[in-house]
Design an enzyme around this catalytic site. Structure first.
Site: not given
Ligand code: AMP
Ligand code: MG
Length: 473
Positions: A87, A115, A246-247
């Site tokens: 994202g 965003d 997903d991580n």
């Molecule tokens: P994460 O917690 O960083 O592993 O992200 C989990 C999900 O949220 C993933 O699909 C990311 O791409 C999405 N995501 C995290 N931050 C943002 C952001 N600022 N804008 C869009 N998608 C986000």
């Molecule tokens: Mg992630």
């Protein structure tokens, strides 16, 4: 400058979205990892800082780069989410088998309400922590570049300076990538992904003919890789903080440094992340969670293992699940090695648990308590409160370990403690990057004591303490 050789974008279109990074207004270089660039064969000799900033902010797209955002799903804190995906990330392409990905580079089809941007703080955190992990010998994504964007992003506490992080990974394949297709019951894509994963990471399995064998062997090798990874985290007091599927990397590397942290005082069930209210991803819970994640991966592969779901489950139980004991065993081996035990036996678990329990009861600093062990063995116990628990441990330990050589190569002196990273971020928000560069230098030589840098080795003072970490998105 970069000779891209992309493979992921050769997969069917439903695996990703082709999309360009958003343009930022004034990218400026904070750090470019020349050593890593050289290892990757990136030729940056004739590229100045301004151009590096343009390239690694996505403003300038190099020939051969076809940016994509990858599709994936995941179980977040135990709950299925059928679509996540990049994202806020763009995969610029692959170089010598490594992904070069921008993070914080704008909206994509997978952004949902986000965003697509990143604040500067998480960019600096991921840069420092991932490079420290590499220096500590932990398989991980790497940091190639960090830039400021010249724009602001809006977060809970108001506007913050924006940043973009360039991440290098042996791949961004996750359990969640398989789940994306499993949720859609798209068996053909699961087969394609299985072959891709094997060709990218586990070539020794390429000779296997049946999907059943490939699936079972992939689960086994993933179990081995992840058990080794989590053992390394455990030996460093590292808490990932958000081990959602997903991580959870299929290459067995540490990926996504969000609310991660290194322990100061030791606590078995320590949690830093503000969102982990139930302690799902607590320090000692990382082992059962890793097993849980591998079972979610197994679920995706069941249709390939046997048409009869019950038979498929039985085979996973017979072939894969017995290997799960490796998680506890490898964690203990890694912790015992920190005590100077190189020929681990099951009975050593008692000694390890004795020491850790003592650390917890005395609120002792994890990193320093191990680093000071050679002094303790020599009879200088000034670091260690004199208790019955210590006395009992000493008797057992001295019985088991006579001399400890090279322990300073296992037990680091410097880890990127939370309060140190926080100070770097606070400074950067005032436009000062000296402390970023200094901390990066310290934690990328983590085993060598350097005079004048004592403040990097000590626990936080009461007023420096960081009690919670945040996802930073
Ligand atoms: P994460 O917690 O960083 O592993 O992200 C989990 C999900 O949220 C993933 O699909 C990311 O791409 C999405 N995501 C995290 N931050 C943002 C952001 N600022 N804008 C869009 N998608 C986000
Ligand atoms: Mg992630």
């Amino acid at each position: 400058m970069i000779k891209f050789n992309n493979t992921y974008d050769q997969l069917p279109e439903k695996f990703y979205e082709r999309c360009l990074p958003e343009k930022c207004s004034q990218p400026s270089l904070i750090s470019f990892n020349k050593k890593l660039a050289q290892e990757l064969g990136i030729n940056y000799a004739s590229v100045d800082e301004a151009e590096l900033a343009q390239i690694f902010s996505g403003l300038k797209i190099l020939p051969g780069s076809n940016p994509i955002s990858m599709a994936y799903a995941g179980f977040q804190f135990g709950h299925p989410v059928s679509q996540l995906g990049d994202g806020r990330a763009h995969l610029l392409g692959e170089v010598n088998g490594f992904d070069i990905q921008l993070k914080g580079s704008g909206r994509t089809r997978f952004s949902r309400r986000g965003d697509g941007k990143s604040a500067l703080g998480p960019v600096l955190r991921e840069y420092i922590v991932s490079e420290a992990m590499h220096a500590l010998g932990v398989p991980t994504t790497r940091a190639l570049c960090a830039v400021t964007t010249g724009d602001h992003v809006f977060r809970q506490d108001g506007p913050e300076p924006g940043g973009i992080f360039t991440r290098v990974a042996s791949s961004h394949l996750r359990v969640g990538t398989f789940q994306y297709f499993a949720f859609q019951k798209d068996i053909d894509s699961i087969k394609t992904l299985l072959d891709y994963t094997i060709s990218r990471h586990y070539q020794s399995l390429e000779g296997l003919r049946s999907e059943r064998d490939k699936s079972i062997e992939l689960l086994k090798v993933l179990t081995i890789k992840q058990s080794e990874l989590i053992a390394k985290w455990s030996a460093l007091g590292f808490i990932h903080g958000v081990m959602n599927t997903d991580n959870f990397s299929l290459a067995g590397i540490t990926i996504d440094y969000g609310p991660c942290a290194f322990l100061d005082e030791f606590q078995f069930e320590k949690v830093f992340s503000s969102i982990d209210v139930n302690g799902r991803y607590a320090f000692f819970n990382q082992v059962p969670i890793a097993k849980w994640n591998i079972l979610r991966m197994a679920e995706c592969l069941l249709p390939l293992i046997d048409e009869n779901q019950d038979m498929a489950i039985k085979l996973v139980e017979k072939e894969v699940v017995p290997l799960f004991d490796l998680f506890e065993e490898k964690r203990m081996i890694a912790l015992a090695a920190k005590l100077g035990i190189n020929d681990y036996q099951k009975s050593d678990e008692y000694l390890v648990m004795m020491f850790l329990t003592y650390l917890e009861n005395q609120s002792l600093d994890f990193t320093n308590a191990f680093r000071n062990l050679p002094e303790l063995l020599k009879g200088d116990s000034s670091f260690y409160p004199d208790t019955d628990e210590l006395k009992a441990f000493l008797i057992e330990w001295k019985n088991r370990v006579q001399e400890i050589e090279d322990l300073d190569k296992i037990n680091p002196i410097y880890v990127p403690r939370n309060h140190l990273v926080q100070k770097v971020i606070d400074d950067a928000y005032e436009g000062k990057f000296d402390s970023f560069h200094e901390l990066l230098g310290v934690v990328t030589s983590p085993f060598e004591m350097k005079s004048g840098l004592e403040q990097y080795a000590r626990m936080p003072k009461a007023n420096e303490r960081v009690y919670q970490t945040f996802c930073g998105t």
